[in-house]
Design a protein around this motif. Structure first.
Motif, short mmCIF file in Angstrom:
data_model
loop_
_atom_site.label_atom_id
_atom_site.label_comp_id
_atom_site.label_asym_id
_atom_site.label_seq_id
_atom_site.Cartn_x
_atom_site.Cartn_y
_atom_site.Cartn_z
N GLN B 87 0.81 -1.22 0.00
CA GLN B 87 0.00 0.00 0.00
C GLN B 87 0.84 1.27 0.00
O GLN B 87 0.28 2.33 -0.24
N LEU B 88 2.11 1.18 0.32
CA LEU B 88 2.90 2.39 0.54
C LEU B 88 4.15 2.42 -0.32
O LEU B 88 4.79 1.40 -0.57
N GLY B 89 4.45 3.63 -0.77
CA GLY B 89 5.72 3.86 -1.44
C GLY B 89 6.43 4.99 -0.72
O GLY B 89 5.83 6.03 -0.45
N PHE B 90 7.71 4.77 -0.37
CA PHE B 90 8.44 5.79 0.40
C PHE B 90 9.45 6.53 -0.48
O PHE B 90 10.14 5.94 -1.29
N ILE B 91 9.50 7.84 -0.26
CA ILE B 91 10.57 8.64 -0.87
C ILE B 91 11.25 9.38 0.29
O ILE B 91 10.59 10.07 1.07
N PHE B 92 12.57 9.17 0.42
CA PHE B 92 13.29 9.72 1.57
C PHE B 92 14.16 10.90 1.16
O PHE B 92 14.58 11.01 0.01
N GLN B 93 14.49 11.71 2.17
CA GLN B 93 15.40 12.83 1.92
C GLN B 93 16.75 12.33 1.41
O GLN B 93 17.33 12.90 0.51
N SER B 94 17.25 11.24 2.04
CA SER B 94 18.59 10.76 1.67
C SER B 94 18.52 9.61 0.67
O SER B 94 19.40 8.78 0.62
N PHE B 95 17.45 9.55 -0.09
CA PHE B 95 17.24 8.60 -1.18
C PHE B 95 17.09 7.16 -0.70
O PHE B 95 16.21 6.43 -1.15
N ASN B 96 18.00 6.72 0.20
CA ASN B 96 17.95 5.35 0.72
C ASN B 96 17.92 4.28 -0.37
O ASN B 96 17.06 3.41 -0.38
N LEU B 97 18.90 4.39 -1.27
CA LEU B 97 19.05 3.32 -2.25
C LEU B 97 20.11 2.36 -1.73
O LEU B 97 20.97 2.73 -0.94
N LEU B 98 20.03 1.09 -2.17
CA LEU B 98 21.06 0.12 -1.80
C LEU B 98 22.33 0.45 -2.58
O LEU B 98 22.30 0.58 -3.81
N ALA B 99 23.45 0.60 -1.85
CA ALA B 99 24.72 0.90 -2.50
C ALA B 99 25.17 -0.31 -3.31
O ALA B 99 24.77 -1.44 -3.06
N ARG B 100 26.01 -0.03 -4.29
CA ARG B 100 26.60 -1.08 -5.13
C ARG B 100 25.53 -2.01 -5.72
O ARG B 100 25.74 -3.22 -5.82
N THR B 101 24.39 -1.45 -5.99
CA THR B 101 23.30 -2.22 -6.58
C THR B 101 22.73 -1.37 -7.71
O THR B 101 22.52 -0.17 -7.52
N SER B 102 22.49 -1.95 -8.87
CA SER B 102 22.05 -1.17 -10.03
C SER B 102 20.71 -0.52 -9.75
O SER B 102 19.94 -0.96 -8.89
N ALA B 103 20.44 0.53 -10.51
CA ALA B 103 19.17 1.26 -10.38
C ALA B 103 18.01 0.27 -10.57
O ALA B 103 17.03 0.29 -9.82
N LEU B 104 18.14 -0.62 -11.56
CA LEU B 104 17.07 -1.56 -11.85
C LEU B 104 16.81 -2.47 -10.65
O LEU B 104 15.67 -2.67 -10.23
N ARG B 105 17.90 -3.01 -10.08
CA ARG B 105 17.74 -3.90 -8.92
C ARG B 105 17.15 -3.15 -7.73
O ARG B 105 16.39 -3.70 -6.95
N ASN B 106 17.51 -1.89 -7.58
CA ASN B 106 16.93 -1.08 -6.51
C ASN B 106 15.43 -0.93 -6.69
O ASN B 106 14.67 -1.07 -5.73
N VAL B 107 15.02 -0.68 -7.93
CA VAL B 107 13.59 -0.48 -8.18
C VAL B 107 12.84 -1.80 -8.00
O VAL B 107 11.68 -1.82 -7.59
N MET B 108 13.52 -2.91 -8.29
CA MET B 108 12.87 -4.23 -8.17
C MET B 108 12.63 -4.64 -6.71
O MET B 108 11.87 -5.57 -6.44
N LEU B 109 13.34 -3.96 -5.79
CA LEU B 109 13.34 -4.42 -4.40
C LEU B 109 11.94 -4.68 -3.81
O LEU B 109 11.70 -5.73 -3.22
N PRO B 110 10.97 -3.76 -3.97
CA PRO B 110 9.64 -4.04 -3.37
C PRO B 110 8.99 -5.28 -3.99
O PRO B 110 8.23 -5.97 -3.32
N LEU B 111 9.30 -5.57 -5.26
CA LEU B 111 8.70 -6.73 -5.91
C LEU B 111 9.24 -8.03 -5.33
O LEU B 111 8.57 -9.06 -5.33
N VAL B 112 10.50 -7.96 -4.85
CA VAL B 112 11.11 -9.14 -4.23
C VAL B 112 10.31 -9.59 -3.00
O VAL B 112 10.15 -10.77 -2.74
N TYR B 113 9.80 -8.58 -2.25
CA TYR B 113 9.10 -8.91 -1.01
C TYR B 113 7.59 -8.96 -1.19
O TYR B 113 6.84 -9.03 -0.23
#
Lengths: 437, 238
Positions: B87-113
């Motif tokens: 139900q929720l999508g978060f956007i943070f001030q400090s982005f909170n992306l996984l380091a050393r992980t491609s943009a695509l894999r970062n975006v896929m993260l919610p789908l993994v769970y």
């Protein structure tokens, strides 16, 4: 900037029912494949740290394999040596205290006359005998005190499969005439005469001068016996000149050891029974009173195996401890890793990872670290064992079971020591984790 | 229509030794589907606590929180994780992306769970993540890792991640706080576009001109709502 995605209108149909279903489904696990994929990415993201973590397991697994290979090699060497001293031999050994060295000398004993009885039994194709005494040997100005003077018969080299380097062994004539001759072990010959030819030289044993007629080939130490530190003389000469005790005169010419070479096709148990029955009847005693024990080479190997088992156990413990140290290493690094990756855990939690997802991720990472470490350790252990066998005097035998054992231990250790850090990660609060710098 | 967010007497009380700190002291909010709302307030006003509770990262001590009509204030950690995922999508001030992980894999993260309904194949996930990246104009950066992207690009990856599971509500926590003015405006443009397409957005900010771009501003003071004025004028960003 235009958002070009044509997504369907926001899903508004989130009825209360839907939320309940989602809550119920949240306990479902994400696919194991996915968990391992996440874990694998985590390992690859930090290659150096991963390698250092694995180092303990690598060393532990390699140690298990090398240690077991060394002890198995030692056992194999001993077995080969015992097998190498004659084929299909039955060792009839005087019981301790019953004619053995230092024993009391009353009652029935194993005697030289028994050799003929054993030789006459169906299935026995050869016999020899050993009657050792310790006597100082003087020759060429040196005195050797740690020499074993062994009274034996001409069949000895063929029965025990030992060979001569030079000269001849004892013969029937020596037996009959109690000739004062001696055949030297390789070590004795070397110590007394050096590079000079010992044949025809003389040595003095207990004031009896013996002529050297032969020198044995190098044999080394097998079991507790140093074959190179022996001097062989006719057993008849031992009885007439070197008897260990005057009492022996009254009870017959005792022997310590009779070797019976058994026909390959004969039934070993039958032959054993025959020997027991014949010797018991000749001495007029019951089988249970017989003053000797009978052992095959396999029995002796087994006895030796029991001795090396302590050695093997010690090595296994050392290797096991290094595996545990490796596991503690994993736990250590995983704990650091959980702290270092708190933010990552928070991010995962914010997009819907449950505590269980996080726990499984770190457990899978620990498991994979130890399994990959285990595989590298197996390669290192096998290579190490081969290298050690090739470059040292000790033989190594790689035991397949040790590879399985080491690998299974590595996996178990990974899960065991991964559990605490994984639990710690799972219990992190998402708000704190996201705020973590 | 059922409001997307409705709270009744929301309280959050922290025990600091013998002292009770009321971070939230009776908050009643109603946010309707399709609204773009700003939450303002000085530090310590309780706006972070409110966002954590609205974002299902935390639970209130007292009171009720209805998300899309369902009371989520009593759900446990595991259930809250599922709500966040779906139900929720978060956007943070400090982005909170996984380091050393491609943009695509970062975006896929919610789908993994994602575990409701049938799971998605890896191909389907990549397709959806790619579509989300395209939506924020970053399809050509799919293979780049966060450290190879500018701040604005990172925040766009984070927005794509927030969108990928098609959430009911987007929570943005100071989304322009770490960006320069121009890049911040770009990010705001994307948020306005999302809003125009029917997304509900709740955004925390301390910048009045950013807050002014939304439909209405909720101002927090001492754990209570000071104002929840509907902004009569049209948003000024246009």
């Amino acid at each position: 900037m235009a958002v070009t995605q044509e997504h369907p209108p926001v899903a508004l149909g989130n009825t209360p029912r839907d939320l309940h279903d989602e809550a119920a489904e949240s306990t479902r696990l994400i696919s194991p494949l996915e968990i391992f994929r996440i874990a694998w990415e985590g390992i690859l993201r930090n290659k150096i740290r991963s390698l250092l973590t694995m180092l303990g397991v690598i060393i532990g697994v390699a140690a298990v394999i090398v240690m077991i290979a060394i002890s198995a090699g030692t056992e194999a060497t001993i077995a080969d040596q015992i097998k190498g001293l004659g084929a299909n031999l039955l060792f009839i050994q005087a019981s301790f205290g019953r004619g053995g060295p230092g024993g009391n000398e009353t009652g029935p004993m194993l005697t030289y006359d028994d050799v003929a009885i054993v030789a006459g039994i169906n299935g026995v194709v050869g016999t020899s005998v050993e009657m050792p005494t310790n006597q100082p040997v003087k020759a060429n100005g040196t005195t050797l005190t740690d020499v074993q003077l062994v009274g034996t018969t001409p069949d000895y080299p063929s029965v025990r499969e030992v060979s001569l380097a030079d000269g001849r062994f004892l013969n029937e004539q020596d037996m009959d005439r109690k000739t004062k001759v001696a055949v030297l072990g390789a070590g004795v010959a070397q110590e007394i005469f050096g590079d000079a030819d010992p044949i025809g030289q003389s040595i003095t044993v207990d004031n009896v001068k013996l002529t050297v007629v032969g020198v044995m080939a190098d044999k080394g130490v097998v079991g507790n016996t140093d074959f190179d530190a022996r001097v062989y003389v006719p057993i008849t000469l031992v009885y007439s000149r070197f008897v260990p005790s005057q009492f022996a005169r009254f009870v017959g010419d005792r022997v310590q050891l009779i070797f019976a070479q058994i026909d390959e096709n004969a039934n070993l148990d039958d032959v054993k029974t025959q020997i027991q029955l014949k010797l018991a009847s000749s001495k007029g005693i019951s089988v249970s009173e017989l003053p000797f024990t009978m052992q095959t080479q396999d029995d002796i190997i087994e006895t030796q195996g029991a001795a090396t088992e302590a050695f093997r156990n010690l090595l296994a413990w050392v290797a096991g401890v290094s595996l545990i140290v490796g596991g503690i290493g994993i736990m250590n690094i995983m704990l650091v890793s959980v702290t270092e990756r708190t933010r990552e855990i928070g991010i995962r939690q914010s997009v819907g990872a449950t505590p269980n997802d996080i726990r499984l991720q770190f457990l899978a990472e620990a498991l994979m670290l130890s399994l990959v470490g285990g595989l590298i350790g197996i390669a290192a252990g096998v290579a190490g064992a081969i290298l050690f066998g090739a470059t040292s005097d000790m033989r190594t035998v790689i035991v397949p079971g040790s590879i399985v054992l080491a690998f299974a231990s590595a996996a178990a250790i990974g899960v065991f020591f991964g559990f605490y850090p994984a639990n710690k990660a799972a219990q992190l609060d998402p708000i704190d984790a996201l705020r973590h710098e | 229509m059922v409001p997307i967010i409705q709270t009744e007497g929301l309280r959050k009380i922290y025990e600091m030794g013998s002292v009770q700190v009321k971070a939230l002291d009776g908050v009643d909010i109603r946010i309707d589907v399709g609204e773009f709302v700003a939450v303002m307030g000085s530090s310590g006003s309780g706006k972070s606590t409110l966002m954590n509770i609205l974002g299902c990262l935390d639970r209130p001590t007292e009171g009720q929180y209805f998300l899309a009509g369902e009371d989520v204030s009593g759900l446990n950690k595991v259930q809250l994780a599922a709500i966040r995922n779906r139900q929720l999508g978060f956007i943070f001030q400090s982005f909170n992306l996984l380091a050393r992980t491609s943009a695509l894999r970062n975006v896929m993260l919610p789908l993994v769970y994602k575990r409701n309904g049938r799971g998605l194949s890896t191909d389907e996930r990549e397709e959806r993540a790619m579509a989300a990246l395209e939506a924020v104009g970053l399809a050509d950066r799919a293979d780049h890792e966060p450290n190879e992207l500018s701040g604005g690009q990172r925040q766009r990856v984070a927005i794509a991640r927030a969108l990928v599971n098609d959430p009911a509500l987007i929570m943005a926590d100071e989304p322009t706080g770490n960006l320069d003015t121009r890049t911040g405006e770009e990010i705001m443009e994307i948020l306005h576009d999302l809003h125009a397409r029917g997304r509900t957005i709740v955004m925390v900010t301390h910048e009045p001109h950013i807050a002014a771009q939304t439909q209405r501003t909720i101002t927090m003071v001492d754990g209570r709502i000071a104002t929840a004025d509907a902004q009569e004028e049209e948003p000024q960003w246009q």
